[in-house]
Design a protein around this motif. Structure first.
Motif, short mmCIF file in Angstrom:
data_model
loop_
_atom_site.label_atom_id
_atom_site.label_comp_id
_atom_site.label_asym_id
_atom_site.label_seq_id
_atom_site.Cartn_x
_atom_site.Cartn_y
_atom_site.Cartn_z
N ALA A 49 -19.60 -64.12 -24.17
CA ALA A 49 -18.40 -64.20 -23.35
C ALA A 49 -17.15 -64.02 -24.21
N LEU A 50 -17.20 -64.51 -25.44
CA LEU A 50 -16.07 -64.35 -26.35
C LEU A 50 -15.97 -62.90 -26.82
N SER A 51 -14.75 -62.43 -26.96
CA SER A 51 -14.52 -61.09 -27.48
C SER A 51 -14.94 -60.99 -28.93
N ARG A 52 -15.30 -59.78 -29.33
CA ARG A 52 -15.56 -59.54 -30.75
C ARG A 52 -14.30 -59.76 -31.58
N PHE A 53 -13.12 -59.75 -30.94
CA PHE A 53 -11.88 -60.02 -31.67
C PHE A 53 -11.67 -61.52 -31.89
N GLU A 54 -12.49 -62.33 -31.26
CA GLU A 54 -12.55 -63.77 -31.54
C GLU A 54 -13.57 -64.02 -32.65
N VAL A 55 -14.77 -63.50 -32.46
CA VAL A 55 -15.82 -63.59 -33.48
C VAL A 55 -16.83 -62.49 -33.19
N ASP A 56 -17.19 -61.74 -34.22
CA ASP A 56 -18.11 -60.62 -34.05
C ASP A 56 -19.52 -61.06 -34.43
N LEU A 57 -20.38 -61.18 -33.43
CA LEU A 57 -21.73 -61.67 -33.63
C LEU A 57 -22.63 -60.63 -34.28
N ASN A 58 -22.14 -59.42 -34.47
CA ASN A 58 -22.95 -58.37 -35.07
C ASN A 58 -22.56 -58.10 -36.52
N ARG A 59 -21.88 -59.07 -37.12
CA ARG A 59 -21.54 -58.97 -38.54
C ARG A 59 -22.01 -60.25 -39.24
N PRO A 60 -22.25 -60.16 -40.56
CA PRO A 60 -22.60 -61.38 -41.28
C PRO A 60 -21.53 -62.45 -41.11
N ARG A 61 -21.91 -63.69 -41.25
CA ARG A 61 -21.00 -64.79 -40.95
C ARG A 61 -19.70 -64.69 -41.74
N ASP A 62 -19.75 -64.28 -42.99
CA ASP A 62 -18.53 -64.24 -43.80
C ASP A 62 -17.62 -63.08 -43.43
N GLY A 63 -18.07 -62.19 -42.55
CA GLY A 63 -17.23 -61.10 -42.08
C GLY A 63 -17.10 -61.07 -40.57
N ALA A 64 -17.47 -62.18 -39.92
CA ALA A 64 -17.52 -62.19 -38.45
C ALA A 64 -16.15 -62.31 -37.80
N ILE A 65 -15.14 -62.68 -38.56
CA ILE A 65 -13.77 -62.75 -38.03
C ILE A 65 -12.96 -61.65 -38.69
N TYR A 66 -12.34 -60.80 -37.88
CA TYR A 66 -11.53 -59.72 -38.41
C TYR A 66 -10.26 -60.30 -39.03
N ARG A 67 -10.09 -60.11 -40.32
CA ARG A 67 -8.95 -60.68 -41.03
C ARG A 67 -7.81 -59.68 -41.20
N CYS A 68 -8.14 -58.40 -41.26
CA CYS A 68 -7.13 -57.38 -41.53
C CYS A 68 -7.52 -56.10 -40.81
N ALA A 69 -6.64 -55.11 -40.88
CA ALA A 69 -6.86 -53.87 -40.15
C ALA A 69 -8.12 -53.14 -40.64
N ASP A 70 -8.44 -53.27 -41.92
CA ASP A 70 -9.62 -52.60 -42.44
C ASP A 70 -10.91 -53.13 -41.80
N ASP A 71 -10.85 -54.33 -41.27
CA ASP A 71 -12.03 -54.91 -40.61
C ASP A 71 -12.20 -54.40 -39.17
N ALA A 72 -11.17 -53.76 -38.63
CA ALA A 72 -11.15 -53.47 -37.19
C ALA A 72 -10.55 -52.10 -36.89
N TRP A 73 -11.14 -51.05 -37.48
CA TRP A 73 -10.77 -49.67 -37.14
C TRP A 73 -9.28 -49.39 -37.30
N GLY A 74 -8.64 -50.06 -38.26
CA GLY A 74 -7.23 -49.85 -38.51
C GLY A 74 -6.29 -50.60 -37.58
N LEU A 75 -6.83 -51.45 -36.72
CA LEU A 75 -5.99 -52.20 -35.78
C LEU A 75 -5.43 -53.45 -36.43
N ASP A 76 -4.17 -53.73 -36.15
CA ASP A 76 -3.54 -54.97 -36.62
C ASP A 76 -3.91 -56.09 -35.65
N VAL A 77 -4.95 -56.80 -35.96
CA VAL A 77 -5.53 -57.76 -35.02
C VAL A 77 -4.62 -58.94 -34.78
N TRP A 78 -3.94 -59.43 -35.82
CA TRP A 78 -3.17 -60.68 -35.70
C TRP A 78 -1.68 -60.43 -35.85
#
Length: 258
Positions: A62-91
């Motif tokens: 139910a949670l968006s992948r922009f909250e937590v990505d269940l298809n990434r290892p735990r230490d990379g499951a939260i997008y911290r920067c644009a490089d983690d999310a297709w160049g998007l400024d998540v925060w």
């Protein structure tokens, strides 16, 4: 409060997941995000829960992948920067440590429940298949831009990069053949293996945790069943894909029993 994921448990050895179907951001995530709703939706996998519903047992985020990505290892499951999310400024502003801890708690809870569900079915049936269902964009140059080259973007990409072919190859081949054989009358489904994606972390985790008893098939449907820019669903096309996927279940069960 919306639960982070929803589990529906049924009979049999086939489980389906839709771990990028979710669109929910918790309150602080909504306050801090730098992305509008349409942009988030475009990178999520809407309507994949409906595809997963062909299986008797499902786990749907139910949670968006922009909250937590269940298809990434735990230490990379939260997008911290644009490089983690297709160049998007998540925060727009960084979320608090407490918010991030809550997101990782949801991640841990999901994997604990996934392990429980799979162990239960392995105990009952010996072996299990997980249909790890996703979708992907193919019109990244804009709503009016050209579609991505079909040669490198199959309608269905089957990711098998981390499974043991010696153990599961016959099942994979049967699944692929049955899915293509169930193509709608309008066109033959273009299914190819490991062209665009090889499968993500969840499939890897399943194969590492249950190397002899669980086979995860990472199934990426190209978003030909919807408008990826507006989110509008093509009900007919989506229904054809769902029917074709449902037609593979008997063969999967036969392969597991062989």
């Amino acid at each position: 409060m919306t639960p982070p994921f929803v589990i529906r448990e049924g009979a049999g050895p086939i489980v389906a997941t839709a771990i990028h179907d979710g669109h929910v951001l918790r309150d602080e995530g909504l306050a801090c995000t730098g992305l509008d709703e349409a942009t988030r939706l475009r990178e999520e996998d809407p309507y994949t829960a409906r595809l997963a519903a062909v299986a008797p047992t499902t786990l749907v985020a139910a949670l968006s992948r922009f909250e937590v990505d269940l298809n990434r290892p735990r230490d990379g499951a939260i997008y911290r920067c644009a490089d983690d999310a297709w160049g998007l400024d998540v925060w727009r502003q960084p979320p608090s440590d407490a918010h991030l801890a809550g997101a990782l708690a949801a991640y841990d809870a999901f994997y604990a429940e996934l392990e429980r569900v799979l162990r239960d079915r392995i105990r009952r049936h010996g072996r299990v298949v997980v249909l790890d269902i996703h979708s992907y964009n193919h019109r990244r140059d804009g709503a009016d831009g050209p579609a991505a080259d079909p040669a490198q973007n199959p309608e269905i990409n089957l990711g098998t990069g981390t499974l043991d072919r010696a153990r599961w190859g016959a099942l994979v081949d049967r699944f692929s053949a049955d899915l293509v054989a169930a193509s709608p009358a309008s066109h033959r489904l273009d299914l190819r293996e490991n062209v665009k994606f090889r499968g993500g972390w969840m499939s890897t985790w399943i194969h590492q945790t249950f190397p002899e008893s669980a086979c995860a098939l990472a199934i990426e449907f190209k978003k030909t069943f919807m408008d990826e820019w507006t989110g509008v669903l093509d009900e007919r096309r989506h229904g054809e894909l769902r029917a074709a996927l449902a037609a593979t279940l008997p063969g999967l069960e036969e392969s597991l029993a062989a």
